[in-house]
Write a protein that holds these residues in place. Structure first.
Motif, mmCIF file in Angstrom:
data_model
loop_
_atom_site.group_PDB
_atom_site.id
_atom_site.type_symbol
_atom_site.label_atom_id
_atom_site.label_comp_id
_atom_site.label_asym_id
_atom_site.label_seq_id
_atom_site.Cartn_x
_atom_site.Cartn_y
_atom_site.Cartn_z
ATOM 1 N N ILE A 462 0.940 -1.482 -0.451
ATOM 2 C CA ILE A 462 -0.471 0.109 -0.102
ATOM 3 C C ILE A 462 0.887 1.305 -0.128
ATOM 4 O O ILE A 462 0.973 2.684 -0.858
ATOM 5 N N GLN A 463 1.860 1.307 0.721
ATOM 6 C CA GLN A 463 2.666 2.286 0.548
ATOM 7 C C GLN A 463 3.518 2.544 -0.058
ATOM 8 O O GLN A 463 3.489 3.868 -0.763
ATOM 9 N N THR A 464 3.913 1.795 -0.512
ATOM 10 C CA THR A 464 4.513 1.713 -2.089
ATOM 11 C C THR A 464 4.272 2.121 -2.832
ATOM 12 O O THR A 464 3.912 3.008 -4.116
ATOM 13 N N VAL A 465 2.681 1.771 -3.605
ATOM 14 C CA VAL A 465 1.610 2.343 -4.101
ATOM 15 C C VAL A 465 1.245 3.815 -4.109
ATOM 16 O O VAL A 465 0.654 4.401 -4.850
ATOM 17 N N MET A 466 1.873 3.451 -2.707
ATOM 18 C CA MET A 466 1.223 5.625 -2.410
ATOM 19 C C MET A 466 2.168 6.725 -3.124
ATOM 20 O O MET A 466 1.900 6.743 -2.943
ATOM 21 N N ARG A 467 2.883 5.913 -2.625
ATOM 22 C CA ARG A 467 4.012 6.914 -3.496
ATOM 23 C C ARG A 467 4.354 6.565 -4.534
ATOM 24 O O ARG A 467 4.486 8.453 -5.297
ATOM 25 N N ARG A 468 4.584 5.744 -6.081
ATOM 26 C CA ARG A 468 4.066 5.442 -7.141
ATOM 27 C C ARG A 468 2.928 7.694 -7.368
ATOM 28 O O ARG A 468 2.692 7.454 -8.589
ATOM 29 N N TYR A 469 1.905 7.012 -6.664
ATOM 30 C CA TYR A 469 1.147 8.407 -6.673
ATOM 31 C C TYR A 469 0.931 9.954 -5.569
ATOM 32 O O TYR A 469 -0.420 10.254 -5.844
ATOM 33 N N GLY A 470 1.878 9.752 -5.460
ATOM 34 C CA GLY A 470 2.542 10.981 -5.059
ATOM 35 C C GLY A 470 1.799 11.673 -3.338
ATOM 36 O O GLY A 470 1.649 12.861 -3.043
ATOM 37 N N ILE A 471 1.070 10.553 -3.290
ATOM 38 C CA ILE A 471 0.273 10.421 -2.043
ATOM 39 C C ILE A 471 1.764 11.210 -0.406
ATOM 40 O O ILE A 471 2.096 10.266 -0.156
ATOM 41 N N PRO A 472 1.315 11.990 0.445
ATOM 42 C CA PRO A 472 2.459 12.447 0.990
ATOM 43 C C PRO A 472 2.501 11.801 2.365
ATOM 44 O O PRO A 472 1.394 11.048 2.359
ATOM 45 N N GLU A 473 4.195 11.339 2.412
ATOM 46 C CA GLU A 473 4.477 10.504 3.963
ATOM 47 C C GLU A 473 3.790 9.478 3.358
ATOM 48 O O GLU A 473 2.339 8.882 4.866
ATOM 49 N N PRO A 474 3.728 8.861 2.477
ATOM 50 C CA PRO A 474 2.617 6.682 3.125
ATOM 51 C C PRO A 474 2.996 6.289 3.620
ATOM 52 O O PRO A 474 2.779 5.657 4.581
ATOM 53 N N TYR A 475 4.703 5.965 4.507
ATOM 54 C CA TYR A 475 5.435 5.578 4.971
ATOM 55 C C TYR A 475 4.855 5.318 6.275
ATOM 56 O O TYR A 475 4.077 4.733 7.234
ATOM 57 N N GLU A 476 4.590 7.132 6.588
ATOM 58 C CA GLU A 476 4.480 7.361 8.322
ATOM 59 C C GLU A 476 2.853 6.962 8.559
ATOM 60 O O GLU A 476 2.490 6.864 9.426
ATOM 61 N N LYS A 477 2.397 6.881 7.161
ATOM 62 C CA LYS A 477 0.814 6.965 7.448
ATOM 63 C C LYS A 477 0.439 5.885 7.980
ATOM 64 O O LYS A 477 -0.024 5.228 9.090
ATOM 65 N N LEU A 478 0.953 4.267 6.754
ATOM 66 C CA LEU A 478 0.979 3.127 7.542
ATOM 67 C C LEU A 478 1.721 3.166 8.849
ATOM 68 O O LEU A 478 1.317 1.592 9.445
#
Ligand SMILES: O=C(O)C[C@H](Nc1ncnc2c1ncn2[C@@H]1O[C@H](COP(=O)(O)O)[C@@H](O)[C@H]1O)C(=O)O
Length: 541
Positions: A462-478
């Motif tokens: 999920i955090q890897t796909v979030m990174r691809r689409y430019g969603i901020p701070e994906p790792y931290e959110k997960l």
């Protein structure tokens, strides 16, 4: 020398009779004939100039083992063995005995001494040893072909007097050949120009080459094949990984087995690069005595031809001893193979402990003497223990053997008597691993259950796909969602629904489960057969 097909003693007799029929020698003529007499009959029947292939399918190894088992109270002898390889585990490792026992060493010494005499007879400058007649050649060949425990005992009796093991072989041969008028004339050419180590190093080299090719490699190949089958059969079965012992991204059971098959077969390929070396250069490696006795002979060339005629590579730069560097190389590969197998044994132990495998029980067998419910992973534990013993011995040999004071000390002599010990513990371990594998039954329910309880492993995709689409701070959110929290199928889905992602990406994330999040694991497991090449590996030429 190539490995001979297996043939037991009665089959040897049958072979000779069949050969006799083919050459029109009557059974009556053969009745009561010794092997040597039989060969003589066959030879004359085959016509002048014809040679009978006496090395053919006579299986000396099977014959010597049969003789051994007939020895009086063999079981009691085993029961009193100091080493478990000669006692409790004798039946698992006995195939190594013809090559690496005291009997084996004596037999190889006899072969080398006899072949050296034959070689001398082919050197034109050595007129004192003229070419042998066919009968003398058959006589000498029969000493090799018929060599048995009784002969070895005779050598040991001579050694009691000489207290020199190689000299005892020379005396044995002189005595044995004194009855043959032609060979009797050249008895002093047995062991001519040799130091004992010329005979010993070639004997050890032959034992290693034949023993490893004939006994060790087939079982190592079987082990690789069994792990390869585990990989293929279980290629699609999803399994929770564990890094640091903690739940990690899923894999498949087959892919984890494939890793081991690939590693073991890669080591197998390296064995074919080991050259088994031999020397035949006299007391300090310079052919000193030979050069004085026959200055006109090209001794380094003769030595090279002789060593190569035995199927070994020639080492020209030596002291009294062949320096044994090749044994280090060979045994280091065994150590490497054994290390990977230890890794496999321990992983299997852990997977059994997690319930991913059940072990098929055999009626009558007991798991624990006190806890009736238990089925312990004893085969993988036995293998693990024996691989420790094997690598201890093999590493010691590998470290010690290349070191010898000046032109020689005798420390290698006693150490070399343990070649079969390191290989024996290895063989025992391979067979135990194979037994362990044969009892395994995959428990798909347990594998699935673990995955069902670890939806948090989807945090990574999920955090890897979030990174691809430019969603901020994906790792931290997960991290906030998953770390130390109970994560469920529903909480993960809710999280995905709330993400600002293109519809296609969201749909694909919503379809993902811990069971399907396996990347290329299944394909990697399926492709293992192309990687595992058992034809070009596990062979010493
Ligand atoms: O060709 C030779 O013999 C030359 C001699 N070097 C030796 N080379 C090979 N073997 C030798 C040597 N010396 C002894 N022995 C005999 O080796 C046997 C050693 O027994 P063990 O220690 O049990 O392995 C044991 O039977 C020993 O008698 C030298 O003086 O350089």
């Amino acid at each position: 020398m190539s490995a001979q097909p297996s043939l037991k003693a009665p089959a040897v007799a049958a072979f000779l009779v069949a050969e006799a029929a083919a050459h029109r020698v009557t059974a009556a003529a053969l009745a009561g004939a010794s092997r040597l007499q039989t060969r003589r009959l066959l030879c004359s029947a085959a016509g002048a100039g014809a040679t009978v292939e006496t090395r053919g399918p006579l299986d000396w190894a099977a014959r010597s083992l049969e003789e051994m088992q007939c020895a009086e109270d063999f079981d009691a002898f085993c029961m009193m063995g100091l080493s478990p390889l000669d006692g409790r585990y004798e039946r698992f490792v006995r195939d190594l005995k013809p090559f690496f026992s005291e009997f084996g060493l004596i037999r190889y010494r006899v072969i080398v001494e006899v072949k050296w005499l034959l070689k001398l007879s082919e050197i034109p400058e050595i007129t004192e040893v003229p070419p042998f007649s066919e009968d003398a050649q058959l006589f000498l060949d029969a000493i090799i072909q018929d060599f048995g425990l009784a002969d070895a005992k005779e050598v040991k009796n001579i050694e009691k007097i000489t207290n020199h093991d190689v000299k005892a072989v020379e005396y044995f041969l002189k005595k044995k050949c004194s009855s043959h008028p032609e060979i009797a004339k050249v008895l002093e050419f047995f062991h001519f120009g040799c130091t004992s180590e010329d005979i010993n190093n070639l004997s050890h080299a032959l034992a290693l080459k034949e023993g490893v090719n004939t006994v060790m490699f087939p079982v190592m190949i079987d082990t690789c094949k069994a792990i390869c089958s585990l990989a293929k059969q279980n290629s699609p079965i999803p399994m929770l990984s564990r890094t640091h012992g903690q739940p990690a991204s899923p894999t498949t059971l087959g892919k984890e087995m494939a890793n081991f098959a690939a590693r073991l077969s890669n080591i197998g390929k390296s064995f074919s690069q080991v050259k088994i070396l031999g020397k035949f250069a006299g007391a300090v490696g310079n052919y000193n005595a030979d050069v004085v006795a026959y200055p006109e002979v090209d001794w380094p060339k003769v030595a090279e031809e002789f060593v190569r005629s035995l199927g070994l590579e020639f080492n020209p730069y030596v002291t009294q001893i062949e320096p044994h560097d090749y044994i280090s190389k060979l045994f280091n590969l065994f150590v490497q193979f054994n290390n990977v197998l230890t890794d496999f044994d321990r992983d299997m132990w852990a997977y059994i402990s997690l319930g991913y495998f059940k072990q098929i029980v055999k009626a009558g067998e007991v798991g624990s003497s006190t806890m009736p419910h238990k089925v312990n992973p004893i085969d993988f534990e036995n293998s693990d223990g024996n691989l420790t013993m094997a690598n201890g011995t093999l590493s010691s040999l590998s470290m010690k053997l290349p070191i010898s004071r000046m032109q020689r000390d005798l420390t290698d002599s006693t150490v070399l008597r343990n070649l079969g010990v390191g290989l024996g513990h290895s063989l025992l371990a391979y067979k135990a691993t194979l037994r362990g594998i044969s009892k395994l039954q995959v428990n798909e329910f347990r594998l699935s259950e673990d995955l069902e309880q670890t939806w948090e492993v989807l945090a990574e995709p999920i955090q890897t796909v979030m990174r691809r689409y430019g969603i901020p701070e994906p790792y931290e959110k997960l991290k906030e969602l998953t770390r130390g929290q109970a994560v469920t199928k529903d909480s993960i889905r809710q999280f995905i629904e709330g993400l600002d992602l293109p519809e296609k990406a969201r749909a694909s994330l919503l379809k993902l489960t811990p069971h399907s999040y396996i990347g290329e694991a299944e394909n990697l497991a399926r492709g293992i057969e192309e990687i595992v090449d058992l034809k070009s590996g596990f062979r010493i030429e």
